[in-house]
Design a protein around this motif. Structure first.
Motif, mmCIF file in Angstrom:
data_model
loop_
_atom_site.group_PDB
_atom_site.id
_atom_site.type_symbol
_atom_site.label_atom_id
_atom_site.label_comp_id
_atom_site.label_asym_id
_atom_site.label_seq_id
_atom_site.Cartn_x
_atom_site.Cartn_y
_atom_site.Cartn_z
ATOM 1 N N PHE A 100 0.833 -1.197 0.000
ATOM 2 C CA PHE A 100 0.000 0.000 0.000
ATOM 3 C C PHE A 100 0.868 1.249 0.000
ATOM 4 N N GLU A 101 0.283 2.289 -0.538
ATOM 5 C CA GLU A 101 0.966 3.571 -0.663
ATOM 6 C C GLU A 101 -0.002 4.659 -0.224
ATOM 7 N N ILE A 102 0.507 5.580 0.580
ATOM 8 C CA ILE A 102 -0.301 6.684 1.088
ATOM 9 C C ILE A 102 0.416 7.986 0.768
ATOM 10 N N SER A 103 -0.329 8.974 0.307
ATOM 11 C CA SER A 103 0.263 10.295 0.115
ATOM 12 C C SER A 103 -0.701 11.350 0.653
ATOM 13 N N VAL A 104 -0.117 12.305 1.359
ATOM 14 C CA VAL A 104 -0.842 13.467 1.866
ATOM 15 C C VAL A 104 -0.102 14.660 1.288
ATOM 16 N N VAL A 105 -0.759 15.388 0.388
ATOM 17 C CA VAL A 105 -0.062 16.467 -0.322
ATOM 18 C C VAL A 105 -0.898 17.746 -0.346
ATOM 19 N N SER A 106 -0.177 18.852 -0.434
ATOM 20 C CA SER A 106 -0.798 20.168 -0.520
ATOM 21 C C SER A 106 -1.061 20.507 -1.985
ATOM 22 N N ARG A 107 -2.089 21.278 -2.230
ATOM 23 C CA ARG A 107 -2.370 21.770 -3.581
ATOM 24 C C ARG A 107 -1.616 23.070 -3.842
ATOM 25 N N ARG A 124 4.219 7.511 1.776
ATOM 26 C CA ARG A 124 4.573 6.271 2.467
ATOM 27 C C ARG A 124 4.295 5.102 1.539
ATOM 28 N N ASP A 125 5.243 4.186 1.490
ATOM 29 C CA ASP A 125 5.130 3.014 0.624
ATOM 30 C C ASP A 125 5.542 1.794 1.452
ATOM 31 N N VAL A 126 4.623 0.855 1.623
ATOM 32 C CA VAL A 126 4.882 -0.324 2.447
ATOM 33 C C VAL A 126 4.602 -1.581 1.618
ATOM 34 N N GLY A 149 5.152 -25.248 13.180
ATOM 35 C CA GLY A 149 5.380 -24.634 11.883
ATOM 36 C C GLY A 149 6.372 -23.505 11.905
ATOM 37 N N SER A 150 6.434 -22.833 10.797
ATOM 38 C CA SER A 150 7.330 -21.682 10.648
ATOM 39 C C SER A 150 6.553 -20.551 9.980
ATOM 40 N N ASP A 151 7.007 -19.343 10.263
ATOM 41 C CA ASP A 151 6.363 -18.148 9.725
ATOM 42 C C ASP A 151 7.474 -17.165 9.367
ATOM 43 N N LEU A 152 7.605 -16.843 8.102
ATOM 44 C CA LEU A 152 8.611 -15.895 7.642
ATOM 45 C C LEU A 152 7.897 -14.682 7.065
ATOM 46 N N GLN A 153 8.236 -13.503 7.576
ATOM 47 C CA GLN A 153 7.660 -12.278 7.055
ATOM 48 C C GLN A 153 8.779 -11.314 6.707
ATOM 49 N N VAL A 154 8.680 -10.722 5.528
ATOM 50 C CA VAL A 154 9.639 -9.734 5.050
ATOM 51 C C VAL A 154 8.859 -8.457 4.768
ATOM 52 N N SER A 155 9.328 -7.332 5.312
ATOM 53 C CA SER A 155 8.628 -6.062 5.140
ATOM 54 C C SER A 155 9.608 -4.967 4.757
ATOM 55 N N ARG A 156 9.078 -3.990 4.012
ATOM 56 C CA ARG A 156 9.889 -2.845 3.595
ATOM 57 C C ARG A 156 9.016 -1.587 3.666
ATOM 58 N N TYR A 157 9.595 -0.512 4.204
ATOM 59 C CA TYR A 157 8.906 0.771 4.299
ATOM 60 C C TYR A 157 9.821 1.840 3.713
ATOM 61 N N ASN A 158 9.270 2.650 2.827
ATOM 62 C CA ASN A 158 9.960 3.827 2.290
ATOM 63 C C ASN A 158 9.029 5.012 2.486
ATOM 64 N N GLY A 159 9.585 6.109 2.946
ATOM 65 C CA GLY A 159 8.747 7.289 3.144
ATOM 66 C C GLY A 159 9.532 8.569 2.952
ATOM 67 N N THR A 160 8.809 9.616 2.621
ATOM 68 C CA THR A 160 9.409 10.949 2.542
ATOM 69 C C THR A 160 8.501 11.927 3.275
ATOM 70 N N GLN A 207 12.871 8.151 4.848
ATOM 71 C CA GLN A 207 12.954 7.023 5.765
ATOM 72 C C GLN A 207 12.929 5.738 4.956
ATOM 73 N N ARG A 208 13.815 4.820 5.323
ATOM 74 C CA ARG A 208 13.840 3.492 4.688
ATOM 75 C C ARG A 208 14.105 2.465 5.786
ATOM 76 N N VAL A 209 13.195 1.527 5.897
ATOM 77 C CA VAL A 209 13.340 0.479 6.908
ATOM 78 C C VAL A 209 12.908 -0.839 6.269
ATOM 79 N N SER A 210 13.651 -1.884 6.553
ATOM 80 C CA SER A 210 13.229 -3.208 6.089
ATOM 81 C C SER A 210 13.624 -4.223 7.145
ATOM 82 N N GLY A 211 12.930 -5.321 7.146
ATOM 83 C CA GLY A 211 13.231 -6.346 8.137
ATOM 84 C C GLY A 211 12.608 -7.679 7.744
ATOM 85 N N SER A 212 13.122 -8.705 8.378
ATOM 86 C CA SER A 212 12.616 -10.067 8.159
ATOM 87 C C SER A 212 12.352 -10.702 9.503
#
Length: 171
Positions: free
Chosen positions: A72-79, A101-103, A128-139, A166-171
């Motif tokens: 998902f991607e979110i943007s809040v911008v001024s006109r 924001r881009d996740v 069982g096992s559960d593997l999750q990989v995530s990435r966040y980029n934002g300005t 901002q850039r964050v990623s994790g597993s």
């Protein structure tokens, strides 16, 4: 929203789904108190998709594999790119901050369910096992904010630094 399920045999089933969620709002604010140009626009786009495979090796032993992907991607911008100006009786200019924001995330789950009859009843044991990989980029961009007195003279001006990323990623 779309979901599909199928039974391949008495012991094997597959299922999957997809969700799309676009959303766009113009001039997000309590506009009763603020002029329209001082309110930001909000846009959200995204989707999620996933599937699951269930196979019963024996009636009391089931193997399950699941895969899901989300974005998902979110943007809040001024006109308006002019400085936000606050006065005793009014506001003018553009919203002082833009955000993007881009996740993205992916998840893979493998599990084995056992349902043995032990002691006083039936139990369910799940391994069982559960593997999750995530990435966040934002300005984030902040524009100047001016505060004016009743006679229109400048009382205070706040200036921020440039665009932050901002850039964050994790597993």
């Amino acid at each position: 929203f779309t979901r599909v399920d199928t039974v391949l045999s008495a012991r094997h089933s597959l299922g999957g789904g997809m969700i799309l969620f676009p959303r766009e709002l113009r001039r997000v604010s309590m506009n009763t108190f603020r002029p329209p140009n001082t309110s930001p626009d909000f846009q959200q786009t995204g989707w999620t998709a996933g599937g699951v495979d269930r196979f019963a090796i024996l009636p009391e032993i089931v193997v399950e594999s699941a895969l899901a992907i989300r974005r998902f991607e979110i943007s809040v911008v001024s006109r308006d790119a002019t400085p936000m100006t606050y006065g005793p009786e009014s506001q003018s200019g553009g919203v002082f901050s833009d955000q993007e924001r881009d996740v993205t995330s992916g998840q893979w789950v493998e599990s084995l369910s056992l349902s043995p009859r032990l002691g006083l009843g039936e139990h369910v044991i799940k391994l069982g096992s559960d593997l999750q990989v995530s990435r966040y980029n934002g300005t984030f961009l902040s524009r100047p904010v001016d505060v004016r007195r009743f006679d229109g003279t400048l009382a205070e001006s706040v200036t921020f630094g440039g665009v932050t990323t901002q850039r964050v990623s994790g597993s």
